[in-house]
Design a protein around this motif. Sequence first.
Motif, PDB file in Angstrom:
ATOM      1  N   SER A  36      -2.614 -21.168  -0.242  1.00  0.00           N
ATOM      2  CA  SER A  36      -3.967 -21.712  -0.323  1.00  0.00           C
ATOM      3  C   SER A  36      -4.179 -22.485  -1.625  1.00  0.00           C
ATOM      4  CB  SER A  36      -4.986 -20.580  -0.231  1.00  0.00           C
ATOM      5  OG  SER A  36      -4.831 -19.684  -1.329  1.00  0.00           O
ATOM      6  N   ILE A  37      -5.092 -23.430  -1.564  1.00  0.00           N
ATOM      7  CA  ILE A  37      -5.530 -24.198  -2.725  1.00  0.00           C
ATOM      8  C   ILE A  37      -7.002 -24.517  -2.487  1.00  0.00           C
ATOM      9  CG2 ILE A  37      -4.947 -26.469  -1.795  1.00  0.00           C
ATOM     10  CD1 ILE A  37      -4.312 -25.345  -5.429  1.00  0.00           C
ATOM     11  N   PRO A 273       7.601 -32.509  -6.292  1.00  0.00           N
ATOM     12  CA  PRO A 273       8.215 -31.218  -6.006  1.00  0.00           C
ATOM     13  C   PRO A 273       7.865 -30.768  -4.594  1.00  0.00           C
ATOM     14  CG  PRO A 273       6.186 -30.868  -7.207  1.00  0.00           C
ATOM     15  CD  PRO A 273       6.358 -32.372  -7.082  1.00  0.00           C
ATOM     16  N   ALA A 274       8.416 -29.654  -4.169  1.00  0.00           N
ATOM     17  CA  ALA A 274       8.031 -29.078  -2.885  1.00  0.00           C
ATOM     18  C   ALA A 274       6.558 -28.659  -2.942  1.00  0.00           C
ATOM     19  CB  ALA A 274       8.907 -27.869  -2.578  1.00  0.00           C
ATOM     20  N   TRP A 275       5.928 -28.589  -1.781  1.00  0.00           N
ATOM     21  CA  TRP A 275       4.504 -28.234  -1.718  1.00  0.00           C
ATOM     22  C   TRP A 275       4.231 -26.906  -2.409  1.00  0.00           C
ATOM     23  CZ3 TRP A 275      -0.101 -30.205  -1.056  1.00  0.00           C
ATOM     24  CH2 TRP A 275      -1.170 -29.405  -0.645  1.00  0.00           C
ATOM     25  N   SER A 280       1.983 -23.900  -7.048  1.00  0.00           N
ATOM     26  CA  SER A 280       2.262 -22.981  -8.153  1.00  0.00           C
ATOM     27  C   SER A 280       1.923 -23.617  -9.497  1.00  0.00           C
ATOM     28  CB  SER A 280       3.739 -22.564  -8.123  1.00  0.00           C
ATOM     29  OG  SER A 280       4.044 -21.708  -9.203  1.00  0.00           O
ATOM     30  N   GLU A 281       2.257 -24.903  -9.653  1.00  0.00           N
ATOM     31  CA  GLU A 281       1.936 -25.608 -10.896  1.00  0.00           C
ATOM     32  C   GLU A 281       0.424 -25.698 -11.082  1.00  0.00           C
ATOM     33  OE1 GLU A 281       2.925 -28.026 -14.368  1.00  0.00           O
ATOM     34  OE2 GLU A 281       3.983 -26.534 -13.171  1.00  0.00           O
ATOM     35  N   ARG A 283      -1.806 -23.660  -9.962  1.00  0.00           N
ATOM     36  CA  ARG A 283      -2.366 -22.328 -10.227  1.00  0.00           C
ATOM     37  C   ARG A 283      -2.246 -21.911 -11.688  1.00  0.00           C
ATOM     38  NH1 ARG A 283      -0.142 -19.185  -4.845  1.00  0.00           N
ATOM     39  NH2 ARG A 283      -1.835 -19.790  -3.443  1.00  0.00           N
ATOM     40  N   LYS A 284      -1.417 -22.608 -12.439  1.00  0.00           N
ATOM     41  CA  LYS A 284      -1.357 -22.322 -13.873  1.00  0.00           C
ATOM     42  C   LYS A 284      -2.710 -22.567 -14.525  1.00  0.00           C
ATOM     43  CE  LYS A 284       3.567 -23.458 -14.444  1.00  0.00           C
ATOM     44  NZ  LYS A 284       4.538 -24.365 -15.103  1.00  0.00           N
ATOM     45  N   ALA A 285      -3.471 -23.504 -13.961  1.00  0.00           N
ATOM     46  CA  ALA A 285      -4.804 -23.770 -14.507  1.00  0.00           C
ATOM     47  C   ALA A 285      -5.684 -22.535 -14.411  1.00  0.00           C
ATOM     48  CB  ALA A 285      -5.452 -24.938 -13.764  1.00  0.00           C
ATOM     49  N   ASN A 286      -5.573 -21.787 -13.304  1.00  0.00           N
ATOM     50  CA  ASN A 286      -6.340 -20.555 -13.173  1.00  0.00           C
ATOM     51  C   ASN A 286      -5.954 -19.554 -14.256  1.00  0.00           C
ATOM     52  OD1 ASN A 286      -5.856 -21.291  -9.867  1.00  0.00           O
ATOM     53  ND2 ASN A 286      -7.948 -20.904 -10.574  1.00  0.00           N
TER      54      ASN A 286
END
Length: 297
Positions: A36-37, A273-275, A280-281, A283-286
């Motif tokens: 999810s995003i 990159p792959a989806w 994952s990249e 989500r680093k903001a979270n």
Amino acid sequence: MTVLTQSSLEALGNSPVGVGLRHEHYNFALEPSSPSIDFVEVHAENFFAKGGATSYLLDQVAERYPVSIHGTSMGLGSGVSINDQYLKNFARLVNRIKPFLISDHACFTWGNLTNEPVHAGDLLPLQFDRATLQALSDNVDRVQQLLGRQILVENIVSYKSFAHNDFSETEFFSRLVENTQCGLLVDLNNLLVNFKNFPVGKPIEVAKQWLTEVPSDAVKELHLAGSSEPAPGAMIVDDHAQAVSDECWLLFYEAIKRFPEAAVLLEWDNNLPAWDELISEARKANGWMNRLKTELI
């Protein structure tokens, strides 16, 4: 230290985090098992066609995710008025998708050649003078009146510096907000690239100061991106081809102190990159937002 209101403190860590959706990832984004995003951003011009496969795909995407529409060809700072047909296409897309955010760039793109509209095909930089501010304000006002909604205006990477400006970049944007009540989209990587290409001090420190000089309540979105390392002596090109740099993450930490309720978008346009890796990249903001929230509670 930045003092946050109770509502801003509650929003911190809960602000929506999204990714730019590019055509290589359409099918992955629509898979039922896809991670999810919070939202996806699409480039408006890719979906101007009436009907067809891309239109159908966007309808499917909009059923699953909140959508942000990001224009790349509006040329809000152009001295001539924005092309009528372009605006009709843009408005039709907005009315169909009903995005939760709409944005484009503070740049020059449109001109006239032998009385015909010509598009530059790139985001050309603006001189921060009174005439350009008036043209930008007029164009932003026209778009907002047409759409019946606020739009966000983004700072761009400039590969040219102007000898004469009436305003600093931050004063230019502040006056634009006063004139039009538009919002701002602050691209953090763009700031770093500009201050590295045209150094006026330590890039991250100058960028931090820049953040304090724009009206905080106008900033509705932050962009994160990465750029490839240039050859020695060459300019950095904003190619969105790498992961977000450590320096950009540190600047993001400062940005969320000042704009805790802003939406956050990770841009990656080349060497994709792959989806799953892209999500994952993002989500680093979270993680950074939750870290700040923990420190302030």
